[in-house]
Design a protein around this motif. Structure first.
Motif, PDB file in Angstrom:
ATOM      1  N   TRP A 138       0.840  -1.196   0.000  1.00 29.21           N
ATOM      2  CA  TRP A 138       0.000   0.000   0.000  1.00 29.21           C
ATOM      3  C   TRP A 138       0.881   1.254   0.000  1.00 29.21           C
ATOM      4  O   TRP A 138       2.008   1.252   0.468  1.00 29.21           O
ATOM      5  CB  TRP A 138      -0.935   0.014   1.208  1.00 29.21           C
ATOM      6  CG  TRP A 138      -0.261   0.372   2.518  1.00 29.21           C
ATOM      7  CD1 TRP A 138       0.411  -0.464   3.356  1.00 29.21           C
ATOM      8  CD2 TRP A 138      -0.215   1.674   3.131  1.00 29.21           C
ATOM      9  NE1 TRP A 138       0.874   0.207   4.443  1.00 29.21           N
ATOM     10  CE2 TRP A 138       0.512   1.531   4.340  1.00 29.21           C
ATOM     11  CE3 TRP A 138      -0.706   2.927   2.792  1.00 29.21           C
ATOM     12  CZ2 TRP A 138       0.762   2.596   5.201  1.00 29.21           C
ATOM     13  CZ3 TRP A 138      -0.473   4.003   3.653  1.00 29.21           C
ATOM     14  CH2 TRP A 138       0.255   3.834   4.831  1.00 29.21           C
ATOM     15  N   GLY A 139       0.327   2.312  -0.565  1.00 30.97           N
ATOM     16  CA  GLY A 139       1.018   3.602  -0.564  1.00 30.97           C
ATOM     17  C   GLY A 139       1.803   3.909  -1.811  1.00 30.97           C
ATOM     18  O   GLY A 139       2.135   5.059  -2.076  1.00 30.97           O
ATOM     19  N   SER A 140       2.150   2.880  -2.601  1.00 35.11           N
ATOM     20  CA  SER A 140       2.975   3.125  -3.783  1.00 35.11           C
ATOM     21  C   SER A 140       2.124   3.672  -4.925  1.00 35.11           C
ATOM     22  O   SER A 140       0.985   3.250  -5.129  1.00 35.11           O
ATOM     23  CB  SER A 140       3.651   1.824  -4.232  1.00 35.11           C
ATOM     24  OG  SER A 140       2.684   0.871  -4.626  1.00 35.11           O
ATOM     25  N   TRP A 141       2.682   4.633  -5.662  1.00 42.16           N
ATOM     26  CA  TRP A 141       2.020   5.155  -6.855  1.00 42.16           C
ATOM     27  C   TRP A 141       2.408   4.307  -8.052  1.00 42.16           C
ATOM     28  O   TRP A 141       3.539   3.845  -8.171  1.00 42.16           O
ATOM     29  CB  TRP A 141       2.413   6.610  -7.085  1.00 42.16           C
ATOM     30  CG  TRP A 141       1.954   7.543  -6.009  1.00 42.16           C
ATOM     31  CD1 TRP A 141       2.708   8.038  -4.984  1.00 42.16           C
ATOM     32  CD2 TRP A 141       0.636   8.075  -5.832  1.00 42.16           C
ATOM     33  NE1 TRP A 141       1.930   8.852  -4.174  1.00 42.16           N
ATOM     34  CE2 TRP A 141       0.668   8.904  -4.669  1.00 42.16           C
ATOM     35  CE3 TRP A 141      -0.567   7.939  -6.531  1.00 42.16           C
ATOM     36  CZ2 TRP A 141      -0.452   9.587  -4.208  1.00 42.16           C
ATOM     37  CZ3 TRP A 141      -1.677   8.637  -6.067  1.00 42.16           C
ATOM     38  CH2 TRP A 141      -1.622   9.433  -4.925  1.00 42.16           C
ATOM     39  N   THR A 142       1.474   4.112  -8.961  1.00 39.93           N
ATOM     40  CA  THR A 142       1.698   3.319 -10.170  1.00 39.93           C
ATOM     41  C   THR A 142       1.167   4.118 -11.369  1.00 39.93           C
ATOM     42  O   THR A 142       0.491   5.129 -11.203  1.00 39.93           O
ATOM     43  CB  THR A 142       0.981   1.967 -10.060  1.00 39.93           C
ATOM     44  OG1 THR A 142      -0.378   2.175  -9.643  1.00 39.93           O
ATOM     45  CG2 THR A 142       1.655   1.053  -9.045  1.00 39.93           C
ATOM     46  N   PRO A 143       1.467   3.671 -12.597  1.00 43.03           N
ATOM     47  CA  PRO A 143       0.992   4.433 -13.763  1.00 43.03           C
ATOM     48  C   PRO A 143      -0.530   4.586 -13.796  1.00 43.03           C
ATOM     49  O   PRO A 143      -1.036   5.620 -14.247  1.00 43.03           O
ATOM     50  CB  PRO A 143       1.492   3.604 -14.945  1.00 43.03           C
ATOM     51  CG  PRO A 143       2.701   2.904 -14.422  1.00 43.03           C
ATOM     52  CD  PRO A 143       2.379   2.585 -12.996  1.00 43.03           C
ATOM     53  N   ALA A 144      -1.246   3.578 -13.381  1.00 44.01           N
ATOM     54  CA  ALA A 144      -2.710   3.634 -13.318  1.00 44.01           C
ATOM     55  C   ALA A 144      -3.134   2.819 -12.095  1.00 44.01           C
ATOM     56  O   ALA A 144      -2.295   2.262 -11.391  1.00 44.01           O
ATOM     57  CB  ALA A 144      -3.332   3.073 -14.596  1.00 44.01           C
TER      58      ALA A 144
END
Length: 815
Positions: free
Chosen positions: A664-670
């Motif tokens: 949780w918490g990680s940003w991804t492309p979408a």
């Protein structure tokens, strides 16, 4: 008989007024001039070169003793006027009483001193007069002396550069996001910061000064975030305030400054005021050009000639040797405005013109400022520019000539002209490869010649060579640009961010020669993601480059309210969390509570201004943001698994909770949705998720690239894992590979189709060292990602976002 004129303040504005007065009517007044400093008028604008050692005090004196004597001025230097008696028309200064018929107040401004602990320590000073300069020069002579300059505006940066020239180790602390934000846009601010850092000056933007440390003298400065900078000298250059005390005490009308009319008269018709101490039509001024206009008007008023002060456009130049910077007019973004931008990354040049109604209204120039005066003249005269629109950005020399032909310029290059400096590739090598090998794409040229394959700065030139060589048969449309602000595609942008070690949005835009000054709503979120995922711990997330949902960490609804979804790990909750949700719903009159498809509870209809308080109560119950708004991990859906189900083969709930807490918490492309099903009956619907796990007797079957939205697609089987630890490592590595290769807003199934499942399996399944590499990169990034944004906002971060106000526009469509 001459009238008596008393002038309070011996600065630049009053000095210029006296010049005009003596030119117009030298015998009109008997003049007495009071100055708090023990010296006459000198050019304060040139204090920075004096501090830097480039000029002496004598070289910046405007009016020397001979000038005052020649014009019969009675000088009272070093004496401070303490009182104006308007009834007797007398001023009092250190025991001296001087009558007047006309009085001019030109007391200037006082430096603003931040009201923090330690501000009165020896070694803390402003930068306003020659006495300040002399103290700073003395401080710079100490061995290994360190200075902290608080304020990254014009004055602060001039002080910082001058002290650095004196050999001091200098740190500049600036509250805003980029230097000189009043005079520069972020692109030019980035270039200025790069230049100053190249000279050894450390720049710390978004710096909130907490206190100045020391006992008998200044020793250090501490920021709100705990950062400490050692200091032998602290210079405060955070702004100025009109010096109005003497006028206030005399009962003259004062608001922000001494209020004057168009003739520079105060509320007392026998008293005029001018310079930094005055307010005219609600405005106060700190630049010299309007102050000199005030001086001209005041002189005419004193000689009973008609004159009107009209604010004029102002231009700004930084007085730091070797820094070419110029700004003028209004360069803010606005409806109905357009911009023309020219960037030359290699030369460090940035030019921007802001247009409105076929006229130039503002300009920012960096690196090449020769046309600044011409652009400024266009601004002041408001001349139409439609006839020179196509060549305007190139400057005055190109007006009236033939239209520039970039293809002709490239064709005219000699065959031995170097195109790619990184790989030593000349023009003939590229054109020869195009002809002999039938190349017609940029990738083809890169593969056979290496041109533009390294840093990429020559990409545009290589493409022009392709176009010039192939003519109409060249079709560059194979690469879809990120947006109209650039010709580069997502993959090139990501590659160049790494190759050039670009670590800020302004850096990307300058070095990759963006066509706009600050990007657009399409490219800024993409760049923000690429930088965040590429440089964890080094790049600071730019909240303003996100969509509204991500900015406020809640989903906006069609009525302007928001929905709040707390995280429930793997769909598991407990009575305490449920009570907290019920209490929040009652307390804030939340109208709708709904169970979501991701096994969570959605609170719908929350007012924007209530969001921090709602989050505070949910945090108190141990709940964090469910990231239902995020381009990131949304949910890990689970079935009850072997703990409860008679068909379960593995602990699917436990694995789902473990994955979600790990990732949780990680940003991804979408957005990314996951699921873990405890057996092939697939109750958690793992085979239509971005990543899914089907538990079987022998372990875990890892699936990926499913979709169940606008597109319907079943997953592909990636591999089989024997243990839970192995399954977690595979899923994490797969997600990191997607984070590094995916284009912004590209879902996993679209990424997999583009790069090919074979490539993904080669990195994650076949090569264990690569899998471990991606796994470890994700683990490292999580050190900076796993911070609950709800808790941050409860503690006051971005508080301005949650003020009660109408939302403008509409949110993006639901995915």
């Amino acid at each position: 008989m001459k009238q008596k004129l008393v002038v309070i303040g011996a600065g630049m504005a009053s000095g210029r007024m006296l010049e005009h007065l003596f030119d117009a009517d030298p015998g009109a007044y008997d003049v007495t001039l009071f100055g708090a400093e023990p010296r006459g008028n000198y050019n304060r604008i040139m204090l920075s070169p004096v501090l830097a050692g480039e000029k002496t005090y004598e070289e910046i004196v405007t009016h020397d003793a001979d000038w005052y004597e020649e014009h019969g001025v009675h000088c009272q230097f070093g004496k401070t006027v303490t009182k104006i008696d308007r009834e007797s028309k007398t001023v009092f200064a250190d025991g001296v009483e001087t009558p007047y018929d006309k009085l001019v107040i030109a007391t200037g401004s006082a430096p603003f001193i931040i009201p923090i602990a330690g501000k009165d320590l020896p070694g803390v000073m402003a930068f306003r007069d020659l006495d300040d300069v002399e103290k700073m020069v003395a401080a710079s002579t100490r061995p290994n002396a360190k200075a902290v300059v608080i304020g990254g505006g014009l004055l602060g940066l001039e002080a910082a550069a001058a002290l650095s020239n004196r050999g001091m180790e200098v740190v500049v602390l600036h509250l805003m996001g980029h230097l000189m934000e009043r005079q520069l846009d972020p692109a030019a601010g980035y270039l200025l910061q790069r230049e100053l850092e190249g000279r050894g000056i450390k720049i710390h933007c978004k710096a909130q000064t907490k206190a100045i440390l020391g006992e008998d003298k200044v020793e250090a400065v501490i920021l709100d975030d705990g950062t400490v900078y050692d200091a032998d000298l602290v210079v405060m250059a955070v702004g100025i305030r009109p010096e109005t005390r003497i006028a206030t005490d005399a009962g003259i009308t004062v608001e922000r400054g001494i209020v004057v009319d168009d003739a520079m008269q105060t509320s007392d018709p026998d008293i005029l005021a001018l310079g930094e101490c005055v307010e005219h039509n609600g405005m106060v001024y700190g630049l010299v050009a309007p102050l000199y206009d005030m001086a001209r008007v005041a002189a005419k008023t004193l000689t009973r000639a008609e004159a009107t002060f009209k604010p004029v456009q102002t231009a700004t130049q930084l007085k730091v040797t070797g820094v070419n910077l110029y700004s003028a007019g209004d360069f803010a973004e606005g409806e109905g405005r357009e911009e023309i931008v020219l960037r030359d990354a290699a030369a460090g040049v940035y030019k921007r013109l802001v247009l409105e109604d076929d006229r130039v209204i503002g300009t920012v120039l960096y690196g090449e400022t020769g046309d600044g005066a011409w652009f400024f003249d266009l601004i002041k005269k408001a001349e139409p520019i439609s006839t020179m629109r196509d060549t305007l950005i190139f400057g005055q020399a190109y007006q009236g000539g033939a239209e520039l032909d970039p293809m002709a310029a490239v064709a005219a290059l000699p065959d031995d002209a170097e195109i790619c400096g990184c790989n030593g590739v000349c023009k003939s090598a590229i054109t020869g490869a195009i002809a002999s090998k039938g190349l017609n794409t940029l990738d083809g040229v890169r593969a056979h010649t290496k041109a533009s394959a390294s840093c990429g700065s020559c990409t545009g030139l290589v493409e022009k060579l392709l176009a010039a060589t192939l003519g109409d048969s060249y079709n560059p449309a194979a690469v879809q640009p990120v947006c109209p602000c650039t010709d580069l595609g997502h993959d090139d942008v990501r590659r160049l961010i790494v190759a050039k070690e670009l670590k800020s949005i302004p850096a990307v835009m300058q070095e990759l020669e963006w066509k706009t000054s600050c990007g657009c709503a399409k490219c800024r979120p993409a760049l923000n993601y690429y930088l965040l995922s590429t440089w964890p711990g080094e790049y600071e997330d730019d909240n303003q480059s996100r969509f509204i949902n991500e900015r406020v960490h809640a989903n906006i609804q069609k009525d302007g309210t928001y929905s709040v979804v707390p995280r429930m790990w793997g769909g598991i909750t407990n009575p305490r969390e449920l009570r907290a949700i019920a209490d929040v719903a009652d307390k804030f009159a939340i109208p709708t509570i709904k169970v979501t498809g991701g096994q969570r509870i959605d609170l719908l209809g929350v007012k924007k201004e209530d969001l921090p308080a709602v989050w505070g109560d949910l945090n108190a119950a141990g709940m964090v943001s469910g990231a239902a708004y995020a381009k990131g991990l949304r949910t890990v859906k689970t079935c009850v698994g072997s703990d409860w189900c008679r068909f379960g083969t593995q602990d699917s709930t436990g694995l789902g909770v473990r994955i979600e807490k790990f990732m949780w918490g990680s940003w991804t492309p979408a957005k990314v949705k996951m699921a873990v099903s405890g057996c092939p009956r697939n109750c958690a619907e793992a085979t239509c998720k971005d990543v899914g796990v089907i538990c079987v007797d022998s372990g875990y079957e890892i699936h990926f690239a499913g979709a169940a939205g606008l597109d319907i697609k079943g997953t592909e089987v990636l591999c089989h894992a024997k243990t839970e630890d192995e399954a977690l490592e595979i899923i994490v590595a797969l997600t990191q590979l997607y984070r590094e290769q995916g284009r912004y807003l590209e879902r996993i199934y679209k990424w997999a189709k583009r790069v090919g499942s074979a490539s993904i399996k080669a990195n994650i399944v076949d090569d264990l060292s690569k899998r471990r590499h991606y796994y470890e990169r994700f683990v490292y990034s999580q050190k900076f990602a796993q911070v609950d944004p709800w808790e941050e906002r409860v503690n006051g971060k971005d508080a301005h976002e949650f003020a009660a106000m109408a939302e403008f526009g509409f949110p993006q469509a639901a995915e």
